[in-house]
Design a protein around this motif. Structure first.
Motif, PDB file in Angstrom:
ATOM      1  N   TYR A 106      32.734 -28.238   1.483  1.00  0.00           N
ATOM      2  CA  TYR A 106      31.957 -28.937   0.395  1.00  0.00           C
ATOM      3  C   TYR A 106      32.794 -28.821  -0.632  1.00  0.00           C
ATOM      4  N   GLU A 107      33.734 -27.678  -1.037  1.00  0.00           N
ATOM      5  CA  GLU A 107      34.576 -27.553  -2.032  1.00  0.00           C
ATOM      6  C   GLU A 107      36.001 -28.229  -1.870  1.00  0.00           C
ATOM      7  N   SER A 108      36.431 -28.044  -0.919  1.00  0.00           N
ATOM      8  CA  SER A 108      37.980 -28.444  -0.610  1.00  0.00           C
ATOM      9  C   SER A 108      38.059 -29.998  -0.488  1.00  0.00           C
ATOM     10  N   LEU A 109      36.810 -30.907  -0.131  1.00  0.00           N
ATOM     11  CA  LEU A 109      37.150 -32.202   0.065  1.00  0.00           C
ATOM     12  C   LEU A 109      36.807 -32.845  -1.431  1.00  0.00           C
ATOM     13  N   ASN A 110      37.580 -33.641  -1.731  1.00  0.00           N
ATOM     14  CA  ASN A 110      37.288 -34.623  -2.927  1.00  0.00           C
ATOM     15  C   ASN A 110      36.166 -35.643  -2.993  1.00  0.00           C
ATOM     16  N   PRO A 111      35.241 -35.312  -3.663  1.00  0.00           N
ATOM     17  CA  PRO A 111      34.054 -36.137  -3.442  1.00  0.00           C
ATOM     18  C   PRO A 111      34.041 -37.518  -3.931  1.00  0.00           C
ATOM     19  N   ARG A 112      35.091 -37.750  -4.717  1.00  0.00           N
ATOM     20  CA  ARG A 112      35.317 -39.254  -5.156  1.00  0.00           C
ATOM     21  C   ARG A 112      36.343 -40.041  -4.161  1.00  0.00           C
TER      22      ARG A 112
END
Length: 329
Positions: A106-112
């Motif tokens: 959830y934190e390591s993947l860029n949500p954009r």
């Protein structure tokens, strides 16, 4: 077994933030000894687990090996070469072969970024593809290797549109796209439901068998370590206190700390442990490391010498190492 990674007396110390009074009176700046003299080897195609409580230095050890955190002292050899001596070009090549899977997708993947952009980014950074078709092929292959079938249907999705298991597989795909030989897996299933963990762990073992990938598997869960690893190293307050084959460490632990950790695993067969041995107290502050054995303030069987002398780390049995005065005599 040929060693792919050889860690020799690795140390990582951080300067702690000093208080106002300490700064005013010129007192020595406190130092956090996150990793304090760790040594081990990792063979080609081997899964070595670093296990222990939170704050024992497991993640810092993994990052220091990859030089995501610069070591304070010690040596790290990869395929016989000193990683700390790498220049910029050699370090770039090393990071194509050595990857990390972070704990929290959830934190390591860029949500954009889309799924395609997340997996393709390492290829772009290293200029490894000469056409869009080649890039799409490598991204699709990495997603399939990570257990995400019909990859073209996922290309334009964003991380929030995926399930927890799919996010973790996406993180794994981002590591696999460069065809690495060594992966630091930092608590890769801790954020997942139990029903999904088995599939991710099976995937990692299958990739080891198919591609010969070596893993440094970091976890606080000894039951997972026993399930997937070839060897287990138990860390406590920046040091390895026991190391051996997975079966030996779990079924016949030597160090009191390992015995306490193993005692709470729900397992039907154990050679030594007959009842739970819950640890009392908190892990000591790594800024103020206890003298002698670091575990003695919480050890139920500590000897007087444990409070004064650092126990030697030695091979008690073939392939089974431990640091404890009770064992060493």
């Amino acid at each position: 077994m040929t060693a792919l990674v050889d860690v020799d007396q690795l140390e990582v110390h951080f300067t702690a933030r000093a208080g106002l009074l300490r700064s005013m009176f010129g007192r020595e700046t406190p130092v956090v000894r996150a990793v304090d003299g760790v040594s081990f080897t990792l063979g080609k195609g081997e899964i070595l687990c670093l296990a222990g409580e939170s704050g024992s230095g497991k993640t810092t050890t993994g990052k220091a090996i990859l030089r995501l955190v610069e070591p304070t002292a010690g040596k790290v050899y990869y395929a016989g070469e000193d990683v700390r001596a790498y220049n910029r070009s050699k370090l770039r090549s090393f990071r194509q072969e050595a990857q990390i899977i972070f704990q929290d997708p959830y934190e390591s993947l860029n949500p954009r970024q889309t799924v395609f952009n997340i997996v393709a980014e390492p290829l772009e950074v290293n200029n490894l593809c000469h056409s869009l078709a080649e890039k799409e092929e490598r991204v699709a292959r990495a997603l399939i290797d990570a257990g995400l079938h019909n990859p073209q249907e996922l290309f334009l999705r964003y991380p929030h549109e995926l399930s927890g298991g799919q996010r973790q597989r996406l993180a794994i795909a981002g590591s696999l796209v460069l065809d690495p030989k060594f992966i630091v897996a930092d608590e890769p299933v801790s954020m997942l439901d139990l029903s999904i963990r088995a599939g991710i762990l099976k995937l990692m073992v299958d990739l080891r068998d198919q591609k010969g990938i070596s893993y440094l598997f970091i976890t606080h869960d000894l039951s997972l370590a026993w399930l997937v690893s070839d060897r287990i190293a138990i860390m406590y307050l920046g040091k390895i206190v026991e190391l051996g084959s997975a079966d030996t460490v779990i079924k016949d632990p030597l160090h009191p700390y390992t015995r306490a950790l193993v005692s709470v695993i729900p397992a039907p067969r154990r050679k030594v442990i007959t009842r739970q041995s819950l640890l009392k107290g908190e892990t000591p502050d790594p800024v103020n490391v206890p003298p002698g054995c670091r575990f003695h303030p919480r050890c139920p069987v500590a000897l007087p010498r444990c409070r004064e002398e650092v126990p030697p780390y030695r091979e008690v049995r073939p392939g089974h190492f431990a640091a404890c005065h009770l064992i060493n005599g």
